[in-house]
Design a protein around this motif. Structure first.
Motif, short mmCIF file in Angstrom:
data_model
loop_
_atom_site.label_atom_id
_atom_site.label_comp_id
_atom_site.label_asym_id
_atom_site.label_seq_id
_atom_site.Cartn_x
_atom_site.Cartn_y
_atom_site.Cartn_z
N UNK A 31 0.82 -1.21 0.00
CA UNK A 31 0.00 0.00 0.00
C UNK A 31 0.85 1.26 0.00
N UNK A 32 2.01 1.21 -0.68
CA UNK A 32 2.93 2.33 -0.87
C UNK A 32 3.62 2.79 0.43
N UNK A 33 3.69 1.92 1.44
CA UNK A 33 4.40 2.20 2.68
C UNK A 33 5.82 1.62 2.62
N UNK A 34 6.80 2.40 3.10
CA UNK A 34 8.19 1.95 3.20
C UNK A 34 8.68 2.15 4.63
N UNK A 35 9.32 1.13 5.17
CA UNK A 35 9.94 1.19 6.50
C UNK A 35 11.44 1.35 6.35
N UNK A 36 12.02 2.28 7.10
CA UNK A 36 13.48 2.45 7.07
C UNK A 36 13.96 2.68 8.50
N UNK A 37 14.87 1.84 8.97
CA UNK A 37 15.42 1.96 10.32
C UNK A 37 16.91 1.72 10.26
N UNK A 38 17.68 2.47 11.04
CA UNK A 38 19.13 2.27 11.02
C UNK A 38 19.75 2.56 12.38
N UNK A 39 20.94 2.03 12.55
CA UNK A 39 21.75 2.28 13.74
C UNK A 39 23.15 2.64 13.28
N UNK A 40 23.71 3.69 13.86
CA UNK A 40 25.05 4.16 13.50
C UNK A 40 26.02 3.89 14.64
N UNK A 41 27.22 3.49 14.28
CA UNK A 41 28.28 3.26 15.26
C UNK A 41 29.49 4.07 14.84
N UNK A 42 29.97 4.94 15.73
CA UNK A 42 31.13 5.77 15.44
C UNK A 42 32.34 5.33 16.23
N UNK A 72 30.58 5.24 19.99
CA UNK A 72 29.27 5.80 20.30
C UNK A 72 28.27 5.28 19.28
N UNK A 73 26.97 5.34 19.62
CA UNK A 73 25.94 4.84 18.72
C UNK A 73 24.72 5.73 18.73
N UNK A 74 23.92 5.64 17.66
CA UNK A 74 22.68 6.39 17.52
C UNK A 74 21.72 5.54 16.69
N UNK A 75 20.43 5.77 16.89
CA UNK A 75 19.42 4.98 16.19
C UNK A 75 18.30 5.88 15.70
N UNK A 76 17.67 5.46 14.60
CA UNK A 76 16.47 6.15 14.12
C UNK A 76 15.63 5.20 13.28
N UNK A 77 14.32 5.47 13.25
CA UNK A 77 13.39 4.65 12.46
C UNK A 77 12.29 5.56 11.93
N UNK A 78 11.81 5.24 10.73
CA UNK A 78 10.77 6.06 10.13
C UNK A 78 9.89 5.24 9.21
#
Length: 278
Positions: free
Chosen positions: A85-96, A104-110
């Motif tokens: 139904x034209x929905x896209x999920x995108x989630x990621x985690x960053x590690x520096x 260090x780490x950070x996360x986001x989801x949309x």
């Protein structure tokens, strides 16, 4: 904010269970639709794209990667899928990883949805996304993203406009980030072009912008998806220009081209995506 983040992911999981799993349809020369052709713009998926994908990217920068230490390296692992139904999920985690040895780490989801187009691979698409993030300094934020793209067999263009609100008194009321990319087919499934990024553009009118000022990047970009392969590869890099300098000390917000805001530098980013379906 962590509780809200997990609630958001739980809602996405429920949508995933209810969504139909579309079949994968090849586009050009036996390769599936592009999962993430641009390094600095998030694109929506369609029913002709691979349904579920893993995405890994790594960056190296000089005088640009403040959250991970000067001249630092960051790694990002992402999960991207088409929910139907034209929905896209995108989630990621960053590690520096800093040169001093710190990590260090950070996360986001949309969740994004196309409201114009989005039913076929080619043609115009216009969508809107909503998400949450948790950055390196333990600050949560909500954001919205406008996505736009136009794909043809021989070329494609895509871009984002992102509005972010961080839950901290030391951050800006609204952060503004924009990006655009253009690719033209060189041969087979090999595309080349250019990408441009503008981060924290509110720095042009706010002297105390919380991330150090407005930053710009323009550089060459390439993407290749080998025929009959589940892998896709991208590379982009270029100089980072600090267009304005803020009076505030840079925060540790999630940014693709850094948050130092004191001098110019460069960033080089590479990525590989893997289609989880045959």
């Amino acid at each position: 904010m962590k509780k809200s983040f997990f609630i958001f992911l739980s809602m996405i999981a429920c949508l995933t269970v209810r969504a139909q799993m579309p079949s994968v349809k090849p586009t050009v020369n036996g390769s599936p639709g592009n999962i993430q052709p641009f390094l600095f713009s998030v694109n929506t998926l369609t029913s002709t794209s691979p349904s579920w994908n893993l995405y890994y990217s790594g960056s190296y920068g000089e005088r640009t990667a403040a959250p991970f230490g000067i001249d630092g390296v960051d790694q990002q692992v992402a999960f991207k899928g088409y929910l139907g139904n034209r929905f896209t999920l995108y989630a990621n985690a960053s590690i520096g990883i800093a040169r001093s040895g710190g990590v260090a780490s950070a996360q986001q989801a949309e969740l994004l949805r196309d409201f114009v187009g989005g039913k076929t691979t080619f043609g115009p698409r216009l969508g809107l996304g909503l998400g949450v993030s948790h950055d390196l300094s333990n600050v949560g934020a909500v954001f919205s993203r406008i996505t736009a793209s136009f794909d043809r067999a021989s070329w494609r263009i895509g871009g984002n406009l992102r509005f972010e609100k961080a839950f901290s008194s030391n951050r800006d009321d609204i952060d503004l980030i924009t990006s655009i990319g253009f690719h033209h087919r060189i041969a087979g499934n090999f595309f080349a072009g250019v990408e441009a990024v503008g981060e924290d553009l509110e720095g042009f009118w706010e002297a105390d912008e919380a991330e150090g000022g407005a930053k710009l990047l323009v550089g060459p970009s390439v993407n290749i998806t080998p025929s009959n392969s589940r892998f896709s590869f991208s590379l982009c890099g270029g100089p980072v220009f600090y267009a304005t300098h803020s009076t505030a000390y840079p925060s540790e917000a999630i940014r693709d081209i850094g948050t130092i805001g004191t001098q110019n530098g460069f960033t080089l980013r590479g990525a590989v995506s893997f289609n989880l379906h045959q």
